[in-house]
Scaffold this motif. Structure first.
Motif, PDB file in Angstrom:
ATOM      1  N   GLU A 105       0.833  -1.210   0.000  1.00 31.95           N
ATOM      2  CA  GLU A 105       0.000   0.000   0.000  1.00 31.95           C
ATOM      3  C   GLU A 105       0.865   1.257   0.000  1.00 31.95           C
ATOM      4  O   GLU A 105       0.541   2.254  -0.646  1.00 31.95           O
ATOM      5  N   ASP A 106       2.008   1.204   0.710  1.00 28.53           N
ATOM      6  CA  ASP A 106       2.936   2.345   0.702  1.00 28.53           C
ATOM      7  C   ASP A 106       3.480   2.585  -0.697  1.00 28.53           C
ATOM      8  O   ASP A 106       3.668   3.729  -1.113  1.00 28.53           O
ATOM      9  N   LEU A 107       3.745   1.514  -1.431  1.00 24.97           N
ATOM     10  CA  LEU A 107       4.197   1.671  -2.813  1.00 24.97           C
ATOM     11  C   LEU A 107       3.109   2.333  -3.660  1.00 24.97           C
ATOM     12  O   LEU A 107       3.414   3.136  -4.552  1.00 24.97           O
ATOM     13  N   LYS A 108       1.871   2.026  -3.360  1.00 22.31           N
ATOM     14  CA  LYS A 108       0.773   2.626  -4.109  1.00 22.31           C
ATOM     15  C   LYS A 108       0.581   4.098  -3.750  1.00 22.31           C
ATOM     16  O   LYS A 108      -0.071   4.842  -4.497  1.00 22.31           O
ATOM     17  N   GLN A 109       1.134   4.510  -2.625  1.00 19.90           N
ATOM     18  CA  GLN A 109       1.029   5.909  -2.186  1.00 19.90           C
ATOM     19  C   GLN A 109       2.286   6.712  -2.518  1.00 19.90           C
ATOM     20  O   GLN A 109       2.525   7.774  -1.925  1.00 19.90           O
ATOM     21  N   LEU A 158       0.904  12.797  -0.261  1.00 13.91           N
ATOM     22  CA  LEU A 158       1.058  13.507   0.998  1.00 13.91           C
ATOM     23  C   LEU A 158       1.078  12.537   2.173  1.00 13.91           C
ATOM     24  O   LEU A 158       0.229  11.648   2.286  1.00 13.91           O
ATOM     25  N   ASN A 159       2.072  12.725   3.043  1.00 12.81           N
ATOM     26  CA  ASN A 159       2.229  11.966   4.288  1.00 12.81           C
ATOM     27  C   ASN A 159       2.524  10.484   4.067  1.00 12.81           C
ATOM     28  O   ASN A 159       2.381   9.686   5.000  1.00 12.81           O
ATOM     29  N   HIS A 204      13.076   9.512   8.817  1.00 15.67           N
ATOM     30  CA  HIS A 204      11.702   9.999   8.731  1.00 15.67           C
ATOM     31  C   HIS A 204      10.711   8.835   8.781  1.00 15.67           C
ATOM     32  O   HIS A 204       9.649   8.881   8.177  1.00 15.67           O
ATOM     33  N   GLY A 205      11.088   7.781   9.500  1.00 13.84           N
ATOM     34  CA  GLY A 205      10.137   6.712   9.782  1.00 13.84           C
ATOM     35  C   GLY A 205      10.240   5.468   8.936  1.00 13.84           C
ATOM     36  O   GLY A 205       9.530   4.491   9.196  1.00 13.84           O
ATOM     37  N   VAL A 206      11.084   5.465   7.913  1.00 13.29           N
ATOM     38  CA  VAL A 206      11.236   4.287   7.059  1.00 13.29           C
ATOM     39  C   VAL A 206      12.581   3.637   7.349  1.00 13.29           C
ATOM     40  O   VAL A 206      13.617   4.284   7.273  1.00 13.29           O
TER      41      VAL A 206
END
Length: 680
Positions: free
Chosen positions: A87-91, A95-96, A107-109
């Motif tokens: 889902e992250d790849l799809k985003q 934003l965010n 930054h969280g990854v």
């Protein structure tokens, strides 16, 4: 021989990358498609990491220097079990999301070691990563206990190798013989303007040979998977040189526009994606598709990483039993905890002590803290004798074979390479267990500003020790005198700029910089001697600004200054007293920290209804936030002794006092606009 699963995995990456970019309708699909073979080979065959323990100190580091190809990195992190979901790849680029347009460290990854995108920075950061590895290994490893033995792998492109910063850093890496640094150069001959032949025809490998690197060439990086693997294996066997492997690839491999700039920075389009998937044997109807075989293959890779991590922990347990003191020190440094006694070791001064330049006071601090802060590592851009950054007993970080030092040394000879120095420092901090510093004249921090900006963006605790901070450097003249430089630094988010006024404030600047673990600090220091002031303290630097000297009752004016001008403000207050004008003097060593204080504290320093006059031998830009009027320099400087320059630019008490009186008179009978507005 390459296995079918490797081919399938590579083609999965080649088809997934266009989907990621197409969904965002923004990004760079070509480089991920061309780099898929080398990325898969690295992650499947070489990189040792455990995504469930992403900060494991002995993990191999991977840097995607050509950060515009970040769809590739995000895909690899997803496949290897880091915290990027499908889902992250799809985003991507939304934003965010966890998948911004270029990789951002801290930054969280997990798995993103350094922030890349500005070309040349990543490969330069990697030099710092390799330096930190070599230093940590030399410091902590013992016979039979190789606690630190990781590699730093880089993928970079033509653009990275055109930026000047990488030339500075690569030269350092060759000199330092950093054998665990391995760079895979994506030689796809394409940049935004078209073929690299338009402006980049040098023989990269010959240049790197001249730097002292080991070089290899893979003629067909699109299909010679075995060759890529063999080249990396060969590079690992060269222990006294960093390695670069020039891999000829086709950008956008499989696309109808492969090999052209059209696939560099724009989505392929739905029809071309259909063609790509069909070419590689995938169902064109399936988007963001990862075959089960590929998932299973990468799950096995993850298991190997867990096994390596568990084996390392078992080794460390034995190490701790054999070397308990070293193990305790290692644990402290990896945890980022400052040693006990640091604050107590700082020099403190009284007004009776002789006047001293803050660069010399900085050296005094380094001499006190370096022995008890072994994670402090750094050096000067060929200005050691001027920056005064080499403490007593310091040992140079050099290859043992040179006879000039050892990898256990902590003093780095950066040479005249301010940009490379700053980028290398970012990499050293990114490695962990180190607090790096770099030094030059303050004017020349502008040479390294691209890397300094990434220090702030990435939350790297880098100390920039900048001397010769103003026109006070004197005869070197306007080419060396920073006028606008402090305004540039103050404009950056997440950075601290300290301009201490005397010895106590210099000690306080170091203490505060060392306690702020998630942002860089710039220490801005004088060449000329400064008196130690009544009212200065180590502790109050942490507030950013404080009342240095006050008067009984309500002041008629507040004189606020930084650095060498604080003493001038004190003398100006004495001049105003002769005119029956009561002056409060505020020392303001760090704007950023003052801005973070409570509104109540700010108002206690700058009381409402009292005009404020700022005094600083710099541009007055930005002072309107704090002062009703400003005395500074809004032209370039001049070549002359410092005393003459301060007089020329109106920065002497006898010239400031009449202007201060005019400000007081102007606001007599009226209320000055209150400057310290609430932040919303």
């Amino acid at each position: 021989m390459v296995a079918e699963i490797d081919v399938l995995s590579i083609n999965t990456i080649r088809t997934l990358a266009p989907d990621v970019v197409q969904k965002a309708n923004s990004g760079h699909p070509g480089a991920p498609m061309g780099c898929a073979p080398m990325a898969h080979t690295l992650f499947a065959k070489f990189i040792k990491a455990n995504p469930s323990a992403p900060t494991w100190i002995n993990r191999d580091r991977f840097v995607l220097s050509n950060g515009h190809a970040c769809a590739l990195l995000y895909i690899m992190l997803h496949l290897t079990g880091h915290n990027i979901s499908l889902e992250d790849l799809k985003q991507f680029r939304q934003l965010n999301s966890k998948t911004p347009g270029h990789p951002e460290a801290n930054h969280g990854v997990t798995g993103i070691e350094v922030s890349t995108g500005p070309l040349g920075q990543g490969i330069s950061n990697a030099v710092g990563l390799a330096i930190a590895e070599a230093h940590a290994a030399a410091t902590f490893n013992r016979p039979g206990f190789d606690l630190i033995d990781n590699y730093t792998y880089v993928i970079c492109g033509d653009g990275c190798l055109q930026e000047g910063v990488q030339a500075e850093a690569a030269s350092v890496a060759g000199h330092l013989q950093l054998g665990k640094l391995i760079v895979l150069y994506d030689d796809n001959h394409i940049q935004i303007d078209g073929d690299t032949a338009l402006g980049f025809t040098e023989d990269v490998n010959k240049r790197f040979e001249a730097y002292g690197w080991h070089t290899q060439v893979i003629a067909d990086g699109d299909k010679d998977f075995d060759g890529i693997e063999a080249a990396i294996e060969a590079a690992k066997k060269v222990t006294d040189k960093p390695s670069i492997i020039k891999i000829r690839t086709t950008i956008g491999f499989g696309s109808k526009n492969q090999g052209e700039e059209k696939v560099h920075g724009a989505p392929l389009g739905e029809q071309d994606i259909v063609n790509v998937k069909s070419l590689f044997g995938f169902n064109p109807e399936n988007k963001f598709f990862i075959p089960e075989e590929v998932k299973a293959y990468y799950a096995e890779i993850q298991k190997k990483g867990v096994e390596a991590y568990d084996a390392w922990n078992a080794l460390f347990a034995k190490y701790a039993a054999a070397y308990p003191d070293l193990a305790a020190e290692f644990t402290r440094r990896v945890a980022g905890e400052l040693p006990a006694g640091l604050k107590e070791a700082l020099p403190r001064y009284t007004p009776a002590d002789p006047a001293v330049a803050t660069r010399k006071l900085s050296e005094n601090v380094l001499n006190k803290i370096a022995p008890i802060l072994p994670e402090l590592i750094g050096g000067s851009a060929d200005l050691t004798g001027s920056n005064l950054t080499r403490w007593k007993g310091a040992v140079d970080f050099q290859p043992d074979s040179t006879g000039l030092g050892t990898y256990a040394g902590r003093y780095l000879r950066f040479g005249v390479r301010e940009h490379g120095m700053s980028a290398i420092c970012n990499g050293i901090h990114a490695y962990g267990a180190h607090i790096p510093f770099g030094a030059t004249f303050f004017n020349f921090i502008s040479y390294g500003l691209g890397a300094v900006r990434l220090s702030a963006l990435s939350h790297h605790q880098v100390l920039y020790i900048m001397t010769h901070d103003s026109i006070g450097l004197g005869e070197d003249g306007p080419t060396h005198q920073p006028i606008e430089t402090l305004a540039e630094i103050r404009a950056l988010p997440n950075i601290l700029s300290f301009r201490p006024a005397d010895g106590n404030e210099t000690s306080g600047a170091y203490l505060t910089a060392l306690q702020n673990k998630t942002r860089p600090s710039v220490l801005i220091l004088t060449r000329q001697n400064l008196p130690h002031l009544v009212g200065s303290t180590v502790e109050k630097v942490a507030f950013g600004g404080y009342v240095l000297q006050d008067v009984e009752g309500k002041a008629d004016i507040v004189l606020v200054a930084t650095g060498s001008e604080v003493a001038i403000a004190v003398d100006t207050a004495a001049e105003l007293a002769k005119l029956s004008i009561k002056s409060r003097v505020v020392s303001f060593p760090c704007w950023e920290l003052f801005d973070e204080q409570s509104q109540e504290y700010k108002e206690s320093v700058f009381p409402e209804g009292v005009p404020v006059l700022s005094i600083e031998a710099m541009s007055t830009y930005g002072w309107e936030k704090w002062a009703h009027a400003s005395i500074g320099i809004n032209t370039f400087g001049a070549s002359a002794p410092a005393k003459d320059l301060y007089k020329k630019f109106g920065l002497t008490p006898d010239q400031i006092a009449p202007k201060a009186k005019k400000l007081v008179d102007f606001y007599a009978g009226r209320t000055p606009e209150y400057k310290l507005r609430h932040a919303f």
